[in-house]
Design a protein around this motif. Structure first.
Motif, PDB file in Angstrom:
ATOM      1  N   LEU A  27      -5.628   4.705  -0.726  1.00  0.00           N
ATOM      2  CA  LEU A  27      -4.517   3.863  -0.283  1.00  0.00           C
ATOM      3  C   LEU A  27      -4.142   4.173   1.154  1.00  0.00           C
ATOM      4  N   TYR A  87       1.004   4.069  -2.859  1.00  0.00           N
ATOM      5  CA  TYR A  87       0.731   5.468  -2.527  1.00  0.00           C
ATOM      6  C   TYR A  87       1.837   6.369  -3.060  1.00  0.00           C
ATOM      7  N   SER A 108       0.839  -1.209   0.000  1.00  0.00           N
ATOM      8  CA  SER A 108       0.000   0.000   0.000  1.00  0.00           C
ATOM      9  C   SER A 108       0.866   1.247   0.000  1.00  0.00           C
TER      10      SER A 108
END
Length: 497
Positions: free
Chosen positions: A99, A91, A87
């Motif tokens: 996210l 991002y 994640s």
């Protein structure tokens, strides 16, 4: 062990009763108590065994559950960290708020796994280490919410957390190994304890079993001995059974009542026999003297038929006197049969005395009585041996035909003396040899050969048997060579009895 059927003083009985704190009233209660006390050590061993098994079960369940949970939680933490790193990298490229929300949700799941690991209370995994991981996760979630410019630093921090998570898995494995060692140690201790219980409690169980067997069997032996004494005619000693159960005491009291009752009946029987024998012998003596005077011609010459009647009277009076003597001898023997007075004497002299005593009957039937020529000594009760020989010779004379022969013989055979009495009468049939020594048994087959003599009482041979058995000997009857009865008596030496 106390001797059976021996009287116990009231004082000793009271003292013994005080020593028994618990005394069942019935035999059933005594048996249940003994079984309970014998089973008590085994019950204790079983209880401790159950405790150890329960402890082992708890430890094994805890080990399995915690080992599985640690493995599952550590894998879940590793998966969450990988998802959080993914994640973060996404991002860095996309800079999407969605996210960040996903990262926060993953961080929350990571915190829950940390709380679950802390709830396991693993002593190999300190709380401060878990708190550090929780703080780092919260710090990363805060950084990402502020849209940091340096995302690589957060990714490096997630990698460091990944290594710490692997350490958590290693610490969990270390916990499982240590708990497994403790479980093995507990199992070994349980096995040792159970072996000690077996070796320590089994002797106690054996001792308790032997104790209760003795306690229960002793009064039973006392009762058995008392019944044996009553059967043997010993009514002198008081019967008292001291037992751990009141029922057995009551049984002993009833046996002692029976002893007193039998003693009274025996005394009355002996008194009756003595009185009746005396009453019979007094007029019989007059009849015998009168018959002798008639036969001798003292009161005048008799015709041939009168002399024959006088001879019959005299012969039957002698037979009747002998029957009365047998009754007296039987009564005396029943009363004192266990008290033998041993002495050494010449057996041939005893033969000669008995033959002389029955000379009149022997001459009346013109019998030839043969006795040993050489002297032979024996150690026995002279009076009882007199009873044996006198009864056997009387039977032989009674059933021998006129002009027959009666043979008395004696010889040493090893450590015993063998005495035999043989006649030329009808003998004893094979089917009567097993019952001829029974009290009051009379052979119907041989009574016809008694030449008009009085019918016997059937106690002569029973007295002979009891006298022989009192000397630890034996007697048997067979057919004599050439016909007739042959009685053989085997009297062992006194030192061999």
């Amino acid at each position: 062990m106390s001797r059976p059927a021996v009287a116990i003083s009231p004082r000793k009985a009271r003292l013994a009763g005080r020593r028994l704190l618990f005394r069942p009233r019935s035999i059933t209660g005594l048996l249940l108590t003994s079984f309970a006390l014998v089973a008590l050590p085994l019950i204790v061993a079983i209880v401790f065994s159950v405790i150890y098994v329960d402890r082992l079960t708890d430890q094994s369940e805890r080990l399995v559950l915690q080992g599985v949970e640690v493995t599952r939680y550590s894998k879940r933490l590793s998966s969450l960290l990988i998802a959080m790193e993914r994640s973060t990298r996404q991002y860095e490229v996309l800079e999407s708020d969605e996210l960040i929300t996903r990262f926060q949700r993953q961080a929350s799941d990571f915190d829950q796994m940390i709380d679950a690991l802390g709830a396991l209370e693993l002593d190999t995994l300190p709380d401060w280490n878990l708190d550090a991981l929780r703080s780092q996760t919260q710090h990363l979630a805060t950084q990402l919410s502020g849209r940091p410019e340096n995302i690589e630093r957060a990714i490096e921090q997630l990698g460091a957390m990944q290594r710490e998570t692997e350490l958590i898995a290693d610490q969990g494995n270390l916990f499982v190994d240590r708990e497994l060692s403790r479980l093995q140690s507990t199992a070994a201790n349980a096995r040792t304890f159970l072996l000690l219980c077996v070796f320590a409690l089994m002797p106690g169980v054996i001792v308790l079993t032997a104790f209760f067997v003795t306690v229960i069997s002793r009064p039973l032996r006392q009762i058995s001995a008392a019944v044996t004494k009553l059967g043997d005619g010993d009514f002198e000693r008081r019967i008292r059974v001291f037992a751990p159960a009141a029922e057995l005491d009551q049984l002993g009291s009833r046996l002692d009542w029976m002893r007193r009752r039998l003693a009274t009946l025996e005394s009355e029987k002996q008194q009756f026999i003595r009185h009746m024998s005396h009453e019979l012998k007094t007029p019989l003596a007059s009849i015998r003297e009168g018959a002798e005077l008639l036969r001798d011609g003292t009161v005048g010459a008799l015709t041939e038929s009168q002399a024959e009647v006088a001879g019959i009277l005299q012969q039957n009076s002698l037979e009747l006197a002998k029957l009365i003597d047998n009754l007296l001898d039987f009564a005396a023997w029943q009363q004192q049969h266990a008290r033998l007075e041993y002495e050494r004497f010449d057996l041939n002299a005893l033969f000669e005395g008995i033959v002389a005593r029955q000379r009149l009957t022997i001459e009346g039937k013109q019998l030839d009585v043969v006795i040993p020529a050489r002297p032979l000594t024996i150690t026995a009760d002279r009076d009882r041996m007199h009873l044996i020989i006198d009864n056997l010779l009387g039977n032989a004379v009674k059933f021998s035909p006129p002009g027959g022969r009666v043979t008395l013989a004696a010889e040493r055979v090893g450590e015993a003396t063998l005495i035999s009495v043989a006649d030329q009468g009808p003998g004893v049939s094979a089917h009567e040899r097993s019952v001829i020594f029974d009290v009051f048994y009379q052979s119907r087959e041989n009574q016809a050969h008694a030449d008009g003599a009085l019918r016997g009482t059937g106690i002569g041979l029973s007295v002979v048997l009891e006298c022989v058995q009192a000397h630890a000997g034996r007697i048997d009857v067979d057919s004599a060579p050439g016909g007739g009865a042959l009685f053989r008596i085997h009297i062992p030496d006194r030192h061999a009895v």
